[in-house]
Design a protein around this motif. Structure first.
Motif, PDB file in Angstrom:
ATOM      1  N   GLY A 126       5.594  -9.469   0.034  1.00 13.47           N
ATOM      2  CA  GLY A 126       6.355 -10.823  -0.121  1.00 13.47           C
ATOM      3  C   GLY A 126       6.136 -11.761   1.100  1.00 13.47           C
ATOM      4  N   PHE A 127       7.246 -12.357   1.470  1.00 11.12           N
ATOM      5  CA  PHE A 127       7.222 -13.609   2.157  1.00 11.12           C
ATOM      6  C   PHE A 127       8.354 -13.741   3.165  1.00 11.12           C
ATOM      7  N   GLY A 128       7.818 -14.257   4.384  1.00 13.12           N
ATOM      8  CA  GLY A 128       8.981 -14.515   5.443  1.00 13.12           C
ATOM      9  C   GLY A 128       9.777 -13.622   5.554  1.00 13.12           C
ATOM     10  N   ARG A 129      11.076 -13.915   5.693  1.00 12.51           N
ATOM     11  CA  ARG A 129      12.072 -12.888   6.311  1.00 12.51           C
ATOM     12  C   ARG A 129      12.781 -11.970   4.963  1.00 12.51           C
ATOM     13  N   ARG A 130      11.919 -12.255   3.788  1.00 13.00           N
ATOM     14  CA  ARG A 130      12.384 -11.312   2.761  1.00 13.00           C
ATOM     15  C   ARG A 130      11.213 -10.253   2.702  1.00 13.00           C
ATOM     16  N   VAL A 131      10.442 -10.319   3.508  1.00 13.99           N
ATOM     17  CA  VAL A 131       9.179  -9.354   3.273  1.00 13.99           C
ATOM     18  C   VAL A 131       9.545  -7.722   3.193  1.00 13.99           C
ATOM     19  N   CYS A 132       9.053  -7.042   2.263  1.00 17.51           N
ATOM     20  CA  CYS A 132       9.578  -5.627   1.848  1.00 17.51           C
ATOM     21  C   CYS A 132       9.693  -4.885   3.348  1.00 17.51           C
ATOM     22  N   PRO A 133      10.864  -4.252   3.515  1.00 14.32           N
ATOM     23  CA  PRO A 133      10.937  -3.683   4.809  1.00 14.32           C
ATOM     24  C   PRO A 133      10.422  -2.355   4.684  1.00 14.32           C
ATOM     25  N   GLY A 134       9.649  -1.856   3.505  1.00 21.38           N
ATOM     26  CA  GLY A 134       8.982  -0.506   3.516  1.00 21.38           C
ATOM     27  C   GLY A 134       7.521  -0.583   3.464  1.00 21.38           C
ATOM     28  N   LEU A 135       6.962  -1.908   4.214  1.00 22.09           N
ATOM     29  CA  LEU A 135       5.563  -2.072   3.972  1.00 22.09           C
ATOM     30  C   LEU A 135       4.747  -0.981   4.750  1.00 22.09           C
ATOM     31  N   GLN A 136       5.494  -0.635   5.961  1.00 22.85           N
ATOM     32  CA  GLN A 136       4.664   0.324   6.814  1.00 22.85           C
ATOM     33  C   GLN A 136       4.378   1.536   6.019  1.00 22.85           C
ATOM     34  N   VAL A 137       5.551   1.902   5.472  1.00 22.68           N
ATOM     35  CA  VAL A 137       5.502   3.151   4.922  1.00 22.68           C
ATOM     36  C   VAL A 137       4.385   3.195   3.598  1.00 22.68           C
ATOM     37  N   ALA A 138       4.631   2.125   2.869  1.00 19.08           N
ATOM     38  CA  ALA A 138       3.534   1.810   1.403  1.00 19.08           C
ATOM     39  C   ALA A 138       2.253   1.629   1.957  1.00 19.08           C
ATOM     40  N   ASN A 139       2.076   0.858   3.030  1.00 24.32           N
ATOM     41  CA  ASN A 139       0.533   0.740   3.402  1.00 24.32           C
ATOM     42  C   ASN A 139      -0.151   2.200   3.674  1.00 24.32           C
ATOM     43  N   ARG A 140       0.466   2.914   4.472  1.00 24.58           N
ATOM     44  CA  ARG A 140       0.190   4.165   4.756  1.00 24.58           C
ATOM     45  C   ARG A 140      -0.220   5.027   3.388  1.00 24.58           C
ATOM     46  N   SER A 141       0.730   5.067   2.605  1.00 22.95           N
ATOM     47  CA  SER A 141       0.587   5.745   1.258  1.00 22.95           C
ATOM     48  C   SER A 141      -0.549   5.395   0.583  1.00 22.95           C
ATOM     49  N   ILE A 142      -0.859   3.942   0.348  1.00 22.68           N
ATOM     50  CA  ILE A 142      -1.812   3.516  -0.231  1.00 22.68           C
ATOM     51  C   ILE A 142      -3.125   3.858   0.609  1.00 22.68           C
ATOM     52  N   PHE A 143      -3.088   3.786   1.723  1.00 21.95           N
ATOM     53  CA  PHE A 143      -4.339   4.046   2.501  1.00 21.95           C
ATOM     54  C   PHE A 143      -4.994   5.601   2.256  1.00 21.95           C
ATOM     55  N   ALA A 144      -3.925   6.523   2.592  1.00 21.79           N
ATOM     56  CA  ALA A 144      -4.056   7.888   2.494  1.00 21.79           C
ATOM     57  C   ALA A 144      -4.548   8.285   0.951  1.00 21.79           C
ATOM     58  N   ASN A 145      -3.920   7.706   0.098  1.00 16.92           N
ATOM     59  CA  ASN A 145      -4.527   8.168  -1.442  1.00 16.92           C
ATOM     60  C   ASN A 145      -5.725   7.728  -1.820  1.00 16.92           C
ATOM     61  N   LEU A 146      -6.221   6.606  -1.363  1.00 18.71           N
ATOM     62  CA  LEU A 146      -7.283   5.839  -1.441  1.00 18.71           C
ATOM     63  C   LEU A 146      -8.357   6.487  -0.759  1.00 18.71           C
ATOM     64  N   LEU A 147      -8.005   6.979   0.508  1.00 24.50           N
ATOM     65  CA  LEU A 147      -8.981   7.730   1.365  1.00 24.50           C
ATOM     66  C   LEU A 147      -9.347   8.853   0.832  1.00 24.50           C
ATOM     67  N   LEU A 148      -8.521   9.797   0.431  1.00 22.86           N
ATOM     68  CA  LEU A 148      -8.678  11.015  -0.233  1.00 22.86           C
ATOM     69  C   LEU A 148      -9.657  11.018  -1.473  1.00 22.86           C
ATOM     70  N   VAL A 149      -9.078  10.230  -2.317  1.00 20.70           N
ATOM     71  CA  VAL A 149      -9.911  10.137  -3.808  1.00 20.70           C
ATOM     72  C   VAL A 149     -11.267   9.468  -3.673  1.00 20.70           C
ATOM     73  N   LEU A 150     -11.233   8.457  -2.892  1.00 23.38           N
ATOM     74  CA  LEU A 150     -12.723   7.860  -3.002  1.00 23.38           C
ATOM     75  C   LEU A 150     -13.858   8.583  -2.144  1.00 23.38           C
ATOM     76  N   TRP A 151     -13.142   9.496  -1.237  1.00 25.29           N
ATOM     77  CA  TRP A 151     -14.004  10.471  -0.514  1.00 25.29           C
ATOM     78  C   TRP A 151     -14.366  11.434  -1.565  1.00 25.29           C
ATOM     79  N   ALA A 152     -13.511  11.866  -2.328  1.00 25.58           N
ATOM     80  CA  ALA A 152     -13.637  13.193  -3.129  1.00 25.58           C
ATOM     81  C   ALA A 152     -14.191  13.049  -4.372  1.00 25.58           C
ATOM     82  N   PHE A 153     -14.347  11.691  -5.052  1.00 28.98           N
ATOM     83  CA  PHE A 153     -14.647  11.329  -6.204  1.00 28.98           C
ATOM     84  C   PHE A 153     -15.594  10.177  -6.275  1.00 28.98           C
ATOM     85  N   GLN A 154     -16.485  10.162  -7.322  1.00 28.88           N
ATOM     86  CA  GLN A 154     -17.066   8.875  -7.559  1.00 28.88           C
ATOM     87  C   GLN A 154     -16.396   8.531  -8.940  1.00 28.88           C
TER      88      GLN A 154
END
Length: 508
Positions: free
Chosen positions: A433-461
């Motif tokens: 989102g934008f400005g003052r209505r940006v999602c308050p959960g972005l820090q947690v969400a970004n970490r979840s996205i990174f963790a899952n892609l980190l593990l899956v792309l390391w483990a699988f082609q």
């Protein structure tokens, strides 16, 4: 003889015709006034594609952004469309989004008053709450568990659930979308409610929460419901019964979850920390009713699960579609981590290619966010967005702005890396989102996205299954699960070793 006028009361059909004609004339009059409206500055609204429909510009249910992007290409960085009697200004270029939504964000912190959304949420959903003191209190409560420092505490939990997802893919790769949804839900249920029991995509509470997100996206689509053109329809008891039923189901779901935590607290059970527990322990701090507290916790549970799931699946789909770029990421993973140990968050700073790949995938197939409402006139170049106008950013068009993203239709993760080989900090894909209505959960969400892609792309082609249908636009509609996207997962580590590493304790 004086001829008196006929004073007979017309029959019911005549009355209905008269009232219907009057209503039509009234609606048309309001539409014309809205369409011709100018601000006190005398500047016009941004240009608009022609339409004479009573409901305004009707947008398709799927791939809506493509229709809007064509208008942006034809009319310029801003376009105005009409939904019933309301004007909606859509922003479709990067610079305009920054200049309006970010730099003038204080004027756009409100949400539009949408009749259909009001029926389905009764104003309780934080994502659609109007700007003001009550919204600030809700967001302040959320930040206690979602700000950057608090989000770091969830990293071991997120890595643990990402390992579970790798194991689930090993057991049943065809259901990877369900596994992604389960992983996202398990993380957010722990954060929101302290829930540690096994979770699956078929759990009724998860299904209900995701149905709510899907319904909200429908009601936010311009022209989806007649009530936006004829507001008094919401007072008819038989109108939009599906939306009214959805509200009751959602309220039961969210209050039920909150009450479960309350009962656990009263039983003196050791349930560990959670956002719901914190809210119940601090009921007087934020001045929220019990139902409002239930909906604030539910915002984590509902929206957090769906957005994170869609983002992860989008990146997995991109990896399968662009094997050469996937190979570059995996070359980096092998250089930094190797294949003798499982990756962790400690490796993040050494993996710019992975971060760039995630950013490019979310630019390639973006999700559109929620609309804003101008509380004062917003001036941009030779146009004025009058106070009260709905304003939204079209991420598909913004992410294809050729001045910011050369060769916008090409998949080029390298565009997110600077000359020193680091991830650029001057670009964003506005996923949250934008400005003052940006999602308050972005820090947690970004970490979840990174963790899952980190593990899956390391483990699988990853590769596409050529024997099955593919829909590379499916996730842009946030329709999870079961978007037509069949991916084959080939292990990059011997399966026995992979299972051993994924089953190790969190401290490995």
């Amino acid at each position: 003889m004086l001829q008196l006028p006929d004073m007979r009361i017309p029959d019911n059909r005549d009355t209905q015709l008269v009232l219907g004609a009057a209503a039509c004339v009234g609606v048309i009059g309001v539409m014309v006034r809205a369409y011709l409206r100018k601000s006190d500055s005398g500047l016009p609204l941004p240009p608009s594609p022609p339409t004479w429909g009573l409901r305004g510009h009707l947008l398709p249910a799927h791939n809506t952004s493509l229709t809007v992007a064509r208008w942006i290409d034809e009319y310029g960085p801003l376009v105005t469309i009409r939904s019933g009697t309301q004007n909606i200004v859509i922003i479709g270029r990067y610079k305009a989004a920054v200049d309006i939504m970010e730099k003038q964000g204080a004027l756009l912190a409100d949400r539009p008053r949408l009749a259909a959304a009001e029926i389905v949420t009764h104003g309780l959903a934080i994502s659609l709450s109007p700007a003001g003191d009550r919204l600030r209190r809700k967001r302040r409560a959320l930040h206690t568990h979602l700000q950057s420092k608090a989000a770091e505490a969830y990293e071991p939990l997120q890595i643990s659930h990402a390992k579970d997802m790798v194991l689930n893919i090993l057991d049943n790769p065809d259901s990877f979308q369900d596994h992604v949804a389960t992983c996202a839900a398990a993380t957010i249920l722990k954060v929101a409610y302290g829930k540690t029991t096994p979770t699956s995509a078929s759990d009724p509470e998860i299904i209900e929460a995701r149905q709510l997100v899907k319904r909200i996206r429908v009601v936010l689509r311009p022209g989806a419901y007649w009530v936006e053109a004829i507001p008094w329809l919401k007072y008819l008891p038989w109108y939009a019964l599906d939306l009214k039923d959805e509200f009751e189901r959602t309220k039961r779901l969210f209050t039920g979850q909150l009450n479960r935590v309350r009962q656990q607290m009263q039983s003196k059970a050791d349930i560990g920390p959670s956002f719901a527990k914190y809210m119940l322990e601090n009921e007087d701090v934020y001045g929220l009713t019990e139902t409002e507290m239930a909906y604030v916790a539910g915002a984590l549970f509902g929206a957090g699960t769906e957005t994170t799931s869609v983002a992860i699946c989008t990146v997995l789909m991109a990896a399968a579609h662009f094997p050469e770029e996937q190979a570059k990421v995996q070359e980096e993973l092998d250089e930094v981590i190797g294949r003798q140990r499982a990756p962790t968050f400690a490796d993040k700073q050494s993996l710019p290619r992975l971060e760039a790949f995630i950013s490019e995938a979310l630019r390639w197939r973006p999700l559109d966010g929620l609309p804003h409402r101008a509380t004062e006139d917003v001036i941009y170049e030779n146009y004025c967005i009058p106070a009260g106008t709905t304003v939204t950013g079209n991420l598909w068009a913004i992410s294809r702005d050729p001045e910011v993203f050369p060769e916008p239709d090409a998949f080029k993760p390298r565009r997110w890396i600077d000359d020193e080989g680091l991830v650029r900090d001057d670009l964003t894909y506005f996923l949250y989102g934008f400005g003052r209505r940006v999602c308050p959960g972005l820090q947690v969400a970004n970490r979840s996205i990174f963790a899952n892609l980190l593990l899956v792309l390391w483990a699988f082609q990853l590769s596409l299954d050529p024997t099955k249908p593919q829909d590379d636009m499916g996730f842009t509609n946030a329709a999870m699960p079961n978007v037509p996207c069949a991916i084959e997962f080939k292990t990059r580590v011997p399966e026995v070793e992979l299972r051993r590493m994924m089953q190790n304790c969190l401290g490995d």
